[in-house]
Design a protein around this motif. Sequence first.
Motif, PDB file in Angstrom:
ATOM      1  N   THR A   1       0.843  -1.195   0.000  1.00 62.31           N
ATOM      2  CA  THR A   1       0.000   0.000   0.000  1.00 62.31           C
ATOM      3  C   THR A   1       0.882   1.250   0.000  1.00 62.31           C
ATOM      4  O   THR A   1       2.093   1.167   0.239  1.00 62.31           O
ATOM      5  CB  THR A   1      -0.898   0.013   1.244  1.00 62.31           C
ATOM      6  OG1 THR A   1      -0.068   0.223   2.409  1.00 62.31           O
ATOM      7  CG2 THR A   1      -1.652  -1.308   1.397  1.00 62.31           C
ATOM      8  N   PRO A   2       0.305   2.421  -0.264  1.00 66.57           N
ATOM      9  CA  PRO A   2       1.101   3.653  -0.211  1.00 66.57           C
ATOM     10  C   PRO A   2       1.821   3.853   1.114  1.00 66.57           C
ATOM     11  O   PRO A   2       2.890   4.472   1.160  1.00 66.57           O
ATOM     12  CB  PRO A   2       0.057   4.747  -0.463  1.00 66.57           C
ATOM     13  CG  PRO A   2      -0.969   4.079  -1.320  1.00 66.57           C
ATOM     14  CD  PRO A   2      -1.051   2.669  -0.795  1.00 66.57           C
ATOM     15  N   GLY A   3       1.253   3.329   2.209  1.00 64.70           N
ATOM     16  CA  GLY A   3       1.913   3.467   3.494  1.00 64.70           C
ATOM     17  C   GLY A   3       3.149   2.589   3.650  1.00 64.70           C
ATOM     18  O   GLY A   3       3.941   2.792   4.575  1.00 64.70           O
ATOM     19  N   ASP A   4       3.321   1.613   2.773  1.00 61.31           N
ATOM     20  CA  ASP A   4       4.466   0.709   2.850  1.00 61.31           C
ATOM     21  C   ASP A   4       5.688   1.246   2.121  1.00 61.31           C
ATOM     22  O   ASP A   4       6.776   0.665   2.216  1.00 61.31           O
ATOM     23  CB  ASP A   4       4.112  -0.662   2.256  1.00 61.31           C
ATOM     24  CG  ASP A   4       3.038  -1.371   3.044  1.00 61.31           C
ATOM     25  OD1 ASP A   4       3.114  -1.346   4.292  1.00 61.31           O
ATOM     26  OD2 ASP A   4       2.110  -1.936   2.427  1.00 61.31           O
ATOM     27  N   VAL A   5       5.510   2.331   1.378  1.00 61.01           N
ATOM     28  CA  VAL A   5       6.612   2.834   0.560  1.00 61.01           C
ATOM     29  C   VAL A   5       6.743   4.345   0.719  1.00 61.01           C
ATOM     30  O   VAL A   5       5.851   5.023   1.233  1.00 61.01           O
ATOM     31  CB  VAL A   5       6.406   2.488  -0.938  1.00 61.01           C
ATOM     32  CG1 VAL A   5       6.343   0.978  -1.136  1.00 61.01           C
ATOM     33  CG2 VAL A   5       5.149   3.152  -1.478  1.00 61.01           C
ATOM     34  N   SER A   6       7.862   4.850   0.295  1.00 59.23           N
ATOM     35  CA  SER A   6       8.082   6.291   0.195  1.00 59.23           C
ATOM     36  C   SER A   6       8.719   6.552  -1.164  1.00 59.23           C
ATOM     37  O   SER A   6       8.964   5.617  -1.923  1.00 59.23           O
ATOM     38  CB  SER A   6       8.999   6.780   1.330  1.00 59.23           C
ATOM     39  OG  SER A   6      10.255   6.121   1.266  1.00 59.23           O
ATOM     40  N   THR A   7       8.969   7.792  -1.473  1.00 61.18           N
ATOM     41  CA  THR A   7       9.619   8.120  -2.736  1.00 61.18           C
ATOM     42  C   THR A   7      10.897   8.897  -2.464  1.00 61.18           C
ATOM     43  O   THR A   7      10.996   9.625  -1.466  1.00 61.18           O
ATOM     44  CB  THR A   7       8.699   8.947  -3.659  1.00 61.18           C
ATOM     45  OG1 THR A   7       8.295  10.137  -2.971  1.00 61.18           O
ATOM     46  CG2 THR A   7       7.474   8.146  -4.053  1.00 61.18           C
ATOM     47  N   ALA A   8      11.861   8.739  -3.342  1.00 59.89           N
ATOM     48  CA  ALA A   8      13.137   9.441  -3.211  1.00 59.89           C
ATOM     49  C   ALA A   8      13.594   9.892  -4.592  1.00 59.89           C
ATOM     50  O   ALA A   8      13.485   9.143  -5.560  1.00 59.89           O
ATOM     51  CB  ALA A   8      14.186   8.528  -2.575  1.00 59.89           C
ATOM     52  N   TRP A   9      14.096  11.126  -4.662  1.00 56.22           N
ATOM     53  CA  TRP A   9      14.648  11.654  -5.906  1.00 56.22           C
ATOM     54  C   TRP A   9      16.093  11.196  -5.989  1.00 56.22           C
ATOM     55  O   TRP A   9      16.913  11.548  -5.152  1.00 56.22           O
ATOM     56  CB  TRP A   9      14.564  13.183  -5.893  1.00 56.22           C
ATOM     57  CG  TRP A   9      15.017  13.845  -7.162  1.00 56.22           C
ATOM     58  CD1 TRP A   9      16.187  14.503  -7.365  1.00 56.22           C
ATOM     59  CD2 TRP A   9      14.286  13.929  -8.389  1.00 56.22           C
ATOM     60  NE1 TRP A   9      16.241  14.979  -8.644  1.00 56.22           N
ATOM     61  CE2 TRP A   9      15.090  14.644  -9.304  1.00 56.22           C
ATOM     62  CE3 TRP A   9      13.042  13.462  -8.805  1.00 56.22           C
ATOM     63  CZ2 TRP A   9      14.685  14.914 -10.612  1.00 56.22           C
ATOM     64  CZ3 TRP A   9      12.642  13.720 -10.108  1.00 56.22           C
ATOM     65  CH2 TRP A   9      13.454  14.439 -10.990  1.00 56.22           C
ATOM     66  N   MET A  10      16.404  10.373  -6.973  1.00 56.45           N
ATOM     67  CA  MET A  10      17.743   9.785  -7.048  1.00 56.45           C
ATOM     68  C   MET A  10      18.191   9.614  -8.483  1.00 56.45           C
ATOM     69  O   MET A  10      17.384   9.629  -9.419  1.00 56.45           O
ATOM     70  CB  MET A  10      17.772   8.435  -6.331  1.00 56.45           C
ATOM     71  CG  MET A  10      16.891   7.366  -6.967  1.00 56.45           C
ATOM     72  SD  MET A  10      17.058   5.750  -6.140  1.00 56.45           S
ATOM     73  CE  MET A  10      16.484   6.151  -4.503  1.00 56.45           C
ATOM     74  N   GLU A  11      19.495   9.448  -8.628  1.00 55.38           N
ATOM     75  CA  GLU A  11      20.037   9.208  -9.960  1.00 55.38           C
ATOM     76  C   GLU A  11      19.739   7.778 -10.389  1.00 55.38           C
ATOM     77  O   GLU A  11      19.938   6.836  -9.614  1.00 55.38           O
ATOM     78  CB  GLU A  11      21.542   9.453 -10.001  1.00 55.38           C
ATOM     79  CG  GLU A  11      22.105   9.297 -11.415  1.00 55.38           C
ATOM     80  CD  GLU A  11      23.595   9.588 -11.514  1.00 55.38           C
ATOM     81  OE1 GLU A  11      24.164   9.369 -12.595  1.00 55.38           O
ATOM     82  OE2 GLU A  11      24.187  10.032 -10.510  1.00 55.38           O
ATOM     83  N   VAL A  12      19.256   7.618 -11.621  1.00 52.83           N
ATOM     84  CA  VAL A  12      18.905   6.295 -12.136  1.00 52.83           C
ATOM     85  C   VAL A  12      19.644   5.998 -13.445  1.00 52.83           C
ATOM     86  O   VAL A  12      19.262   5.100 -14.183  1.00 52.83           O
ATOM     87  CB  VAL A  12      17.382   6.174 -12.359  1.00 52.83           C
ATOM     88  CG1 VAL A  12      16.628   6.283 -11.043  1.00 52.83           C
ATOM     89  CG2 VAL A  12      16.878   7.228 -13.341  1.00 52.83           C
ATOM     90  N   THR A  13      20.714   6.739 -13.699  1.00 50.35           N
ATOM     91  CA  THR A  13      21.446   6.570 -14.954  1.00 50.35           C
ATOM     92  C   THR A  13      21.876   5.127 -15.153  1.00 50.35           C
ATOM     93  O   THR A  13      21.727   4.560 -16.238  1.00 50.35           O
ATOM     94  CB  THR A  13      22.680   7.488 -14.984  1.00 50.35           C
ATOM     95  OG1 THR A  13      22.322   8.793 -14.536  1.00 50.35           O
ATOM     96  CG2 THR A  13      23.265   7.568 -16.392  1.00 50.35           C
ATOM     97  N   ARG A  14      22.407   4.533 -14.120  1.00 52.71           N
ATOM     98  CA  ARG A  14      22.910   3.163 -14.204  1.00 52.71           C
ATOM     99  C   ARG A  14      22.113   2.222 -13.301  1.00 52.71           C
ATOM    100  O   ARG A  14      22.645   1.239 -12.790  1.00 52.71           O
ATOM    101  CB  ARG A  14      24.401   3.127 -13.842  1.00 52.71           C
ATOM    102  CG  ARG A  14      25.254   3.979 -14.786  1.00 52.71           C
ATOM    103  CD  ARG A  14      26.728   3.839 -14.500  1.00 52.71           C
ATOM    104  NE  ARG A  14      27.533   4.649 -15.390  1.00 52.71           N
ATOM    105  CZ  ARG A  14      27.889   4.304 -16.628  1.00 52.71           C
ATOM    106  NH1 ARG A  14      27.476   3.141 -17.118  1.00 52.71           N
ATOM    107  NH2 ARG A  14      28.635   5.095 -17.371  1.00 52.71           N
ATOM    108  N   PHE A  15      20.855   2.553 -13.099  1.00 54.45           N
ATOM    109  CA  PHE A  15      19.978   1.736 -12.265  1.00 54.45           C
ATOM    110  C   PHE A  15      19.850   0.337 -12.881  1.00 54.45           C
ATOM    111  O   PHE A  15      19.660   0.193 -14.089  1.00 54.45           O
ATOM    112  CB  PHE A  15      18.605   2.389 -12.164  1.00 54.45           C
ATOM    113  CG  PHE A  15      17.728   1.835 -11.080  1.00 54.45           C
ATOM    114  CD1 PHE A  15      17.747   2.374  -9.812  1.00 54.45           C
ATOM    115  CD2 PHE A  15      16.879   0.772 -11.332  1.00 54.45           C
ATOM    116  CE1 PHE A  15      16.925   1.876  -8.814  1.00 54.45           C
ATOM    117  CE2 PHE A  15      16.062   0.260 -10.343  1.00 54.45           C
ATOM    118  CZ  PHE A  15      16.088   0.813  -9.072  1.00 54.45           C
TER     119      PHE A  15
END
Length: 240
Positions: A125-139
């Motif tokens: 659910t939305p309560g189980d996660v959060s969001t983070a602004w991160m680099e994903v170039t080499r994700f």
Amino acid sequence: MYGLFLTILLLLGPMPGQVAAGEPDTLRERLQAAAETLLADRFPEDAPRLRVRVLRTGGEIDPEAALRLRLPAGDGLPRAHIQVDVLGTENGQGGLKTGWALLYIAHFDSVVVARHDLEAGAPVTPGDVSTAWMEVTRFRGEPLRARDFRALARDGAFAARMLRAGRALRKDDLRPPLAADTGEAVLMHYRRGSISLRLTCKAREPGLVGDIIRLYFPDAEVTYRARLTGPGTAEWIETL
């Protein structure tokens, strides 16, 4: 419109003489600004999440001339390392290559992160996660973006595998609800020639909509292969 190459004009302010040993940072800053403007012009929707670094330059770049940057051929969004041409002018005409610049184009995005450990198969659910602004170039893999999670969570999201707290999630780390689980009843549409039947079977294995699974029809003790078409429904493919 852009042809084989995309160019953008960047007028560099006057600087006396050639680039001296102590001046590359200033030149790189201006080249970086040119690259950022180029990306904003060519990829306006993606530009806000891109960051550019000028790693190296070469050639005989005249900082007093009106210069342009030229991307390599191709329509794809540049990612990580990319070398661009630096173009000068000759007799008022642009297009003369005077040097090059090696860029690193970093991609950033809002990625979903697990707040705590999540067991495989557990609802998310939305309560189980959060969001983070991160680099994903080499994700590694495709990151699960916040907008993708919101769309998935509307119908229910489940952990496709064990997920550790603090981990940035990939798109395939979550799945939609199962259309059928092992042992559940599935209404199968059997259609062959002029024969059309609806048989209540039992799932031999779990599956999502679109998956092909085995179904057992206890009345005739027959097993079928069928494609799941929705929650608890399927279409016959073959008799095993």
